[in-house]
Write a protein that holds these residues in place. Sequence first.
Motif, PDB file in Angstrom:
ATOM      1  N   MET A   1     119.608  34.436  27.676  1.00 55.95           N
ATOM      2  CA  MET A   1     119.186  35.660  26.982  1.00 55.95           C
ATOM      3  C   MET A   1     117.676  35.634  26.752  1.00 55.95           C
ATOM      4  O   MET A   1     116.970  36.610  27.015  1.00 55.95           O
TER       5      MET A   1
ATOM      6  N   ASP B   1     126.820  39.094  24.591  1.00 55.47           N
ATOM      7  CA  ASP B   1     125.386  39.413  24.560  1.00 55.47           C
ATOM      8  C   ASP B   1     124.804  39.501  25.972  1.00 55.47           C
ATOM      9  O   ASP B   1     123.996  40.396  26.267  1.00 55.47           O
ATOM     10  N   LEU B   2     125.208  38.578  26.831  1.00 59.47           N
ATOM     11  CA  LEU B   2     124.700  38.601  28.209  1.00 59.47           C
ATOM     12  C   LEU B   2     125.185  39.839  28.947  1.00 59.47           C
ATOM     13  O   LEU B   2     124.432  40.462  29.701  1.00 59.47           O
TER      14      LEU B   2
ATOM     15  N   LYS C   1     125.969  42.728  27.626  1.00 55.00           N
ATOM     16  CA  LYS C   1     125.236  43.886  27.106  1.00 55.00           C
ATOM     17  C   LYS C   1     123.820  43.932  27.674  1.00 55.00           C
ATOM     18  O   LYS C   1     123.308  44.995  28.023  1.00 55.00           O
ATOM     19  N   ARG C   2     123.178  42.766  27.753  1.00 56.66           N
ATOM     20  CA  ARG C   2     121.813  42.719  28.287  1.00 56.66           C
ATOM     21  C   ARG C   2     121.791  43.147  29.754  1.00 56.66           C
ATOM     22  O   ARG C   2     120.880  43.854  30.187  1.00 56.66           O
ATOM     23  N   GLU C   3     122.796  42.722  30.516  1.00 50.30           N
ATOM     24  CA  GLU C   3     122.861  43.130  31.918  1.00 50.30           C
ATOM     25  C   GLU C   3     122.968  44.648  32.034  1.00 50.30           C
ATOM     26  O   GLU C   3     122.296  45.268  32.872  1.00 50.30           O
TER      27      GLU C   3
ATOM     28  N   GLU D   1     121.963  46.858  29.755  1.00 51.60           N
ATOM     29  CA  GLU D   1     120.691  47.437  29.302  1.00 51.60           C
ATOM     30  C   GLU D   1     119.645  47.436  30.410  1.00 51.60           C
ATOM     31  O   GLU D   1     118.988  48.456  30.676  1.00 51.60           O
ATOM     32  N   ILE D   2     119.484  46.269  31.045  1.00 52.14           N
ATOM     33  CA  ILE D   2     118.459  46.151  32.094  1.00 52.14           C
ATOM     34  C   ILE D   2     118.833  47.007  33.299  1.00 52.14           C
ATOM     35  O   ILE D   2     117.981  47.649  33.919  1.00 52.14           O
TER      36      ILE D   2
ATOM     37  N   SER E   1     115.713  36.176  29.957  1.00 58.56           N
ATOM     38  CA  SER E   1     115.639  37.581  30.377  1.00 58.56           C
ATOM     39  C   SER E   1     114.605  38.332  29.537  1.00 58.56           C
ATOM     40  O   SER E   1     113.863  39.168  30.059  1.00 58.56           O
ATOM     41  N   SER E   2     114.532  38.012  28.243  1.00 56.24           N
ATOM     42  CA  SER E   2     113.537  38.652  27.368  1.00 56.24           C
ATOM     43  C   SER E   2     112.119  38.298  27.791  1.00 56.24           C
ATOM     44  O   SER E   2     111.216  39.143  27.758  1.00 56.24           O
TER      45      SER E   2
ATOM     46  N   VAL F   1     119.993  37.099  33.851  1.00 58.08           N
ATOM     47  CA  VAL F   1     121.183  37.503  33.106  1.00 58.08           C
ATOM     48  C   VAL F   1     122.424  37.377  33.972  1.00 58.08           C
ATOM     49  O   VAL F   1     123.468  36.894  33.520  1.00 58.08           O
TER      50      VAL F   1
END
Length: 419
Positions: free
Chosen positions: A203, A234-235, A237-239, A241-242, A206-207, A222
């Motif tokens: 995470m 969380d991962l 969701k981040r995938e 989002e990106i 990726s940030s 991610v």
Amino acid sequence: MKIKLLMAGLLGLVSATTFAQKGELSTAKSEYDNYEGLRGAKATLAVAVKSLGTAKTSIDKAAANEKTSALPQTFALKGAIYAALATQDTVAATSLPLFTTADESLKKAKELDTKGENKQVIDNAYLNLAQYQLTKGVAEYGAQKYDQAYHSFDYYRTVLPEDTNAIYYTGLAAANSKNYPAAITNYNKLVTTKYSKNAGVYMDLSSLYLANKDTTNALKSVSEGITKYPSNTDLRKREIEISLQTGKEKEVIQKIQAALTADPKNKTLYYYAGLTYSQTAEAIIKEQAKAKDAAAKNTLQQQKVENYDKAAEMYKKALEIDPNYFEANLNLGYVILNPAIDAYNAANKLPANKQKEYDAAIAKANAQFDLAKPYLVKAADLNPKSVDALTNLRTYYLGKKDNVNAEATKKKIDALSGQ
């Protein structure tokens, strides 16, 4: 004869002097060994410290004498003794010069000790220097001197290149000092190890890529994380989002659908699919705010509703598997509630002479509100401390003009917010 005797005396004096200096080297070693053996116990610590002081006196003498000053052992012992002194000294102004002397001596010892006869002494000394820099870095990090902490932790990492804490601390300090390339390098190294918190590291990685304006590698990191930790919310969701940021939401849906083909009873995958459609709809809302043409707004509105409908379908499938799935209930309630809010707002924008149209629009909004209610209530029951669940439920009550329940729900939200 007298000349020969005199020469013999001079040679004897030279030998005695050399022996004396080698004796200082021997004393330095024995006293340092004594310190190492005694420093671990509180009862013998005072004796250990005294031995370390004696070792310093002897090594300083040996280092000052031309007969022993250039020996690898002299540099190795000086480095070890001064490293130990640095770790014992808690005052930065006096400990740092000790550290510097130790570091310089050990560098010279490694250069001269071609046979490796002093390797153990050198290695142990570097461990002391690593500990010194770790302690120093922790203090600097706590004082928000992140760049200094990065350099301290990096020294620690250099001594112990496979130590996961060393790699993590170095990357963390680099990230906070906005040294993104160094942070990325260390975190990429860390995820190749067995570090116990690598899901979080992915995470962070990726940030860091995003902060460095590298969305390609942000998404790649991610995706790698999800491969290793497929259940990490969380991962996932981040995938999403990106992917939405980069216009690749279709690829995410395809990946989730492929995973569902292999595991059709996986409620979490249905939830992620719903989340992707939900967030796509949220992104459309932002586009609507920018659109000026009525036709464009209508097209976007239709796309938004379609995505909310698809999201609802996915959330319902997740709830078929687990009716008590909190996140699915929460989100399903919201995506059904959103069109009701749109209808309610549209009704209130009608002019006063459009009473018939107003009544029809409010009836339509009420029907949509009622469709959302079971999921809104269920989410609040499943997690009564969720501000999101209570906020959605209050919105329902406001839409239905149930002021009593709306006010009661608001009090619950205020109580949680004040905790």
